[in-house]
Design a protein around this motif. Structure first.
Motif, mmCIF file in Angstrom:
data_model
loop_
_atom_site.group_PDB
_atom_site.id
_atom_site.type_symbol
_atom_site.label_atom_id
_atom_site.label_comp_id
_atom_site.label_asym_id
_atom_site.label_seq_id
_atom_site.Cartn_x
_atom_site.Cartn_y
_atom_site.Cartn_z
ATOM 1 N N PHE A 258 15.558 -9.415 -1.071
ATOM 2 C CA PHE A 258 15.404 -8.204 -0.157
ATOM 3 C C PHE A 258 16.591 -7.509 -0.267
ATOM 4 N N VAL A 259 16.560 -6.157 -0.765
ATOM 5 C CA VAL A 259 17.662 -5.476 -0.515
ATOM 6 C C VAL A 259 17.773 -4.446 0.270
ATOM 7 N N GLY A 260 18.502 -4.498 1.506
ATOM 8 C CA GLY A 260 18.355 -3.599 2.624
ATOM 9 C C GLY A 260 19.451 -2.443 2.802
ATOM 10 N N GLY A 261 20.523 -2.819 1.679
ATOM 11 C CA GLY A 261 21.653 -1.749 1.745
ATOM 12 C C GLY A 261 22.436 -1.959 0.474
ATOM 13 N N GLY A 262 23.037 -0.959 -0.113
ATOM 14 C CA GLY A 262 23.730 -0.881 -1.225
ATOM 15 C C GLY A 262 22.821 -0.856 -2.666
ATOM 16 N N ALA A 263 21.550 -0.484 -2.525
ATOM 17 C CA ALA A 263 20.920 -0.763 -3.803
ATOM 18 C C ALA A 263 21.380 0.132 -4.749
ATOM 19 N N THR A 264 22.051 1.139 -4.544
ATOM 20 C CA THR A 264 22.735 2.157 -5.770
ATOM 21 C C THR A 264 24.024 1.425 -6.337
ATOM 22 N N GLU A 292 16.209 6.527 -2.933
ATOM 23 C CA GLU A 292 15.082 6.937 -2.853
ATOM 24 C C GLU A 292 14.735 7.417 -4.433
ATOM 25 N N ARG A 293 15.496 8.161 -4.905
ATOM 26 C CA ARG A 293 15.433 8.597 -6.509
ATOM 27 C C ARG A 293 15.451 7.328 -7.212
ATOM 28 N N LEU A 294 16.275 6.286 -6.969
ATOM 29 C CA LEU A 294 16.402 5.137 -7.786
ATOM 30 C C LEU A 294 15.079 4.283 -7.900
ATOM 31 N N VAL A 295 14.504 4.005 -6.573
ATOM 32 C CA VAL A 295 13.325 3.353 -6.394
ATOM 33 C C VAL A 295 12.259 4.009 -7.196
ATOM 34 N N ILE A 296 12.148 5.164 -6.976
ATOM 35 C CA ILE A 296 10.962 6.122 -7.604
ATOM 36 C C ILE A 296 11.080 5.804 -9.028
ATOM 37 N N ALA A 300 8.134 4.012 -11.686
ATOM 38 C CA ALA A 300 7.556 4.614 -12.743
ATOM 39 C C ALA A 300 7.760 3.532 -13.849
ATOM 40 N N ALA A 301 8.856 3.151 -14.012
ATOM 41 C CA ALA A 301 9.092 2.400 -15.201
ATOM 42 C C ALA A 301 8.709 1.002 -15.203
ATOM 43 N N LEU A 302 8.468 0.314 -13.997
ATOM 44 C CA LEU A 302 8.206 -1.045 -14.014
ATOM 45 C C LEU A 302 7.016 -1.575 -13.026
ATOM 46 N N VAL A 329 11.711 5.655 5.529
ATOM 47 C CA VAL A 329 12.221 4.612 4.615
ATOM 48 C C VAL A 329 11.152 4.545 3.491
ATOM 49 N N VAL A 330 11.619 4.603 2.210
ATOM 50 C CA VAL A 330 10.851 4.342 1.162
ATOM 51 C C VAL A 330 11.012 2.872 0.920
ATOM 52 N N GLN A 331 9.946 2.180 0.421
ATOM 53 C CA GLN A 331 10.019 0.685 0.269
ATOM 54 C C GLN A 331 9.258 0.494 -1.013
#
Length: 337
Positions: A258-264, A292-296, A300-302, A329-331
């Motif tokens: 679980f990544v709740g912070g610092g995903a970038t 949000e842009r990163l997880v979108i 799309a890729a995975l 929050v986007v999950q």
């Protein structure tokens, strides 16, 4: 002589040793440790009647929970519940009495069953509010819990169950994340950017064999996680103080992350995906536009599941009541093929 704290490593130099233990060595006994260290083929077990068997017979109990560590008791507090605690020593009743009284369970009846199965067997009972009963060094503590329900094993504990500074995965999102992380017996979770440690703590509470590592770079928050874990009955939660992904090096490969912070953070999500075993689960929460842009893009890729959670709660507006929205929050939830 056995070392203190107890360890079986002294037997490494004595491969033909005989170990004498009370009761059934595989009912919360030393044989479990011996088999874990030396293998089942190296250990011959000759069981006897266990202290648990004797304690249940003395109390006439058919359904107690058996605990080896008093620190796990907070997880089991429920009105009318019965617990047999295999106490470490004669100081345990007083320590447990304090724990129960502070949790609102001062009315609990505590019975110390001392020296079970011997000519010196004694039974003593007292309430937690009165400090608990006197006991010999070798005893089992029987607890008939009396108090109000204070927590739940369901995911989504109330936010005020955790000490926090605002960096907390709120209960609705926490429940959604844990449902997708899918804790199961023996599984290991990495809780990255743990904040107050709420996700790792609730994962650990799901089953006694669930394990979690909370990774947090802030020392004050790391100390807070330890306090939360102890208070909620999962003191084994491991805390790694440091920044991810560097702090993840050397950790045992997880079954879920679980990544709740610092995903970038550069390389963080790639490291988490790489370390997961096939079938492992990754859940990422995005609050900022950048994350949000990163997880979108990752969705799309995975593939996986992309969900936007917007929670509103009723709150006063003057003399009336209206909806107060929390930050959306986007999950992103993904299962490794």
């Amino acid at each position: 002589a056995w070392p203190t704290p107890f360890s079986v490593e002294v037997l490494d130099e004595h491969p033909e040793a005989v170990v004498l233990a009370t009761g059934d060595p595989l009912v919360s006994g030393v044989a479990t440790t011996l088999i874990e260290r030396y293998g089942a083929e190296a250990v011959t077990v000759v069981p006897a009647v266990s202290s648990v068997t004797l304690a249940r017979a003395r109390m006439g109990w058919t359904d107690p929970t058996v605990l080896r560590d008093p620190r796990h008791l907070p997880r089991h507090l429920a009105p009318g519940h019965r617990v047999l605690l295999l106490s470490p020593d004669e100081t345990t009743p007083a320590q447990v009495a304090v724990l129960l009284a502070e949790a609102g369970y001062g009315a609990t009846t505590m019975t110390a069953l001392s020296d079970l199965g011997t000519d010196h067997e004694t039974h003593a009972a007292a309430s937690a509010a009165d400090g608990g009963p006197a006991a010999s060094r070798l005893h089992v503590l029987a607890l008939e819990l009396r108090g109000s329900a204070v927590s739940s094993w369901a995911t989504g504990l109330a936010d005020d169950a955790f000490e926090h500074d605002g960096q907390l995965t709120k209960r609705d999102l926490r429940a959604a994340a844990l449902a997708r992380l899918a804790p199961h017996p023996g599984a290991l979770l990495w809780d990255v950017g743990a904040g107050a440690g709420s996700v790792g703590i609730e994962w650990s509470r799901a089953h006694p064999s669930c394990r979690a590592v909370a990774v947090e770079r802030d020392p004050e928050r790391a100390a807070r996680i330890a306090r939360n874990a102890t208070r909620l009955g999962v003191p084994e939660l491991r805390i790694v103080e440091g920044s991810a992904p560097e702090a993840l090096a050397g950790l045992e490969a997880p079954d879920a992350v679980f990544v709740g912070g610092g995903a970038t953070a550069p390389g963080l999500l790639e490291t988490c995906r790489d370390r997961l075993a096939p079938g492992g689960r990754l859940v990422v929460h995005a609050v900022t536009l950048e994350t949000e842009r990163l997880v979108i893009d990752l969705h799309a890729a995975l593939g996986g599941e992309l969900t936007r959670h917007a929670v509103e709660t009723a709150a006063p507006i003057g003399a009336f009541t209206g909806w107060t929205p929390a930050r959306a929050v986007v999950q992103w939830a993904w299962v490794k093929p």
